[in-house]
Design a protein around this motif. Structure first.
Motif, mmCIF file in Angstrom:
data_model
loop_
_atom_site.group_PDB
_atom_site.id
_atom_site.type_symbol
_atom_site.label_atom_id
_atom_site.label_comp_id
_atom_site.label_asym_id
_atom_site.label_seq_id
_atom_site.Cartn_x
_atom_site.Cartn_y
_atom_site.Cartn_z
ATOM 1 N N LYS A 44 32.996 45.354 36.469
ATOM 2 C CA LYS A 44 32.597 46.464 35.609
ATOM 3 C C LYS A 44 32.658 46.052 34.137
ATOM 4 N N GLU A 45 33.703 45.305 33.800
ATOM 5 C CA GLU A 45 33.844 44.848 32.415
ATOM 6 C C GLU A 45 32.670 43.930 32.027
ATOM 7 N N LYS A 46 32.351 43.010 32.933
ATOM 8 C CA LYS A 46 31.239 42.097 32.677
ATOM 9 C C LYS A 46 29.930 42.877 32.616
ATOM 10 N N TRP A 47 29.796 43.847 33.529
ATOM 11 C CA TRP A 47 28.580 44.667 33.538
ATOM 12 C C TRP A 47 28.454 45.423 32.231
ATOM 13 N N LYS A 48 29.573 45.961 31.758
ATOM 14 C CA LYS A 48 29.540 46.685 30.478
ATOM 15 C C LYS A 48 29.148 45.746 29.331
ATOM 16 N N GLN A 49 29.675 44.527 29.392
ATOM 17 C CA GLN A 49 29.336 43.560 28.345
ATOM 18 C C GLN A 49 27.852 43.197 28.407
ATOM 19 N N LYS A 86 43.495 42.554 44.421
ATOM 20 C CA LYS A 86 42.506 41.545 44.075
ATOM 21 C C LYS A 86 41.116 42.173 44.008
ATOM 22 N N ALA A 87 40.833 43.049 44.977
ATOM 23 C CA ALA A 87 39.532 43.718 44.993
ATOM 24 C C ALA A 87 39.394 44.632 43.782
ATOM 25 N N ILE A 88 40.463 45.354 43.470
ATOM 26 C CA ILE A 88 40.407 46.246 42.299
ATOM 27 C C ILE A 88 40.218 45.424 41.028
ATOM 28 N N ASN A 89 40.941 44.311 40.949
ATOM 29 C CA ASN A 89 40.798 43.445 39.771
ATOM 30 C C ASN A 89 39.378 42.865 39.700
ATOM 31 N N ALA A 90 38.855 42.449 40.859
ATOM 32 C CA ALA A 90 37.495 41.893 40.876
ATOM 33 C C ALA A 90 36.501 42.962 40.459
ATOM 34 N N GLU A 91 36.700 44.184 40.993
ATOM 35 C CA GLU A 91 35.788 45.283 40.613
ATOM 36 C C GLU A 91 35.927 45.611 39.126
ATOM 37 N N SER A 92 37.144 45.578 38.663
ATOM 38 C CA SER A 92 37.383 45.849 37.247
ATOM 39 C C SER A 92 36.719 44.776 36.381
ATOM 40 N N ASP A 93 36.872 43.503 36.803
ATOM 41 C CA ASP A 93 36.225 42.417 36.079
ATOM 42 C C ASP A 93 34.710 42.581 36.117
#
Length: 174
Positions: free
Chosen positions: A149-154, A140-147
């Motif tokens: 990062k994805e949002k940050w990239k966007q 869940k933490a990895i997914n949250a971090e991934s989300d």
């Protein structure tokens, strides 16, 4: 005149019939010397009968003593047999008591081992559940971090796009 010698070591007992017959002979015997031999013969017969009776009584006493010794020997043997039987029974009782104590100890040890195994199984299940929960939290933490990062990239991409658009707009207006 002559009397038979008295035996100081034993008493002669004569049956009542023989004694009565001898006493009758003695009472009837006149005091004349010619009848002295008849009287002497009667007394001798009584004494011989008494001696035979003494021998028979001694033999009977010896037989009774032998029977008594045999009876006592049988009693002693029976007591020894009973003592041996009691000792064997006591030994069996002690062995049975020891066997029961060992069985109780084994049962207690088995119960302890079973309880420890159940405790270990519960601990393993608890550890497994905790590991599963930790793994789920990690994912869940990895997914949250991934989300994130994805949002940050966007966001960065949109900002860069807005910046490029602003720069392009500024260049187009000049």
């Amino acid at each position: 005149h002559s009397r038979p010698a008295r035996h100081s070591t034993s008493v002669v007992r004569v049956c009542s019939a023989c004694r009565s017959a001898a006493m009758a002979d003695v009472m009837e015997a006149p005091s004349k010397p010619e009848h002295h031999e008849a009287w002497h013969g009667a007394v001798t017969a009584i004494l011989d009968h008494g001696k035979k009776s003494v021998v028979e009584v001694r033999k009977a006493v010896q037989e009774l003593e032998a029977r008594e010794v045999e009876r006592i020997a049988i009693q002693i043997a029976e007591r020894r047999r009973q003592a041996a039987a009691e000792a064997a029974a006591e030994e069996r009782r002690k062995r049975e008591e020891q066997r029961r104590a060992e069985a109780a100890l084994k049962a207690e040890q088995a119960a302890d081992l079973k309880a420890k195994r159940e405790e270990m199984a519960a601990m393993k299940q608890g550890a497994h559940a905790a590991l599963k929960a930790a793994t789920a939290n990690f994912h869940k933490a990895i997914n949250a971090e991934s989300d994130y990062k994805e949002k940050w990239k966007q966001i960065v991409s949109m900002r860069d796009s807005a910046k490029h658009l602003g720069n392009a707009t500024v260049k187009a207006q000049h």
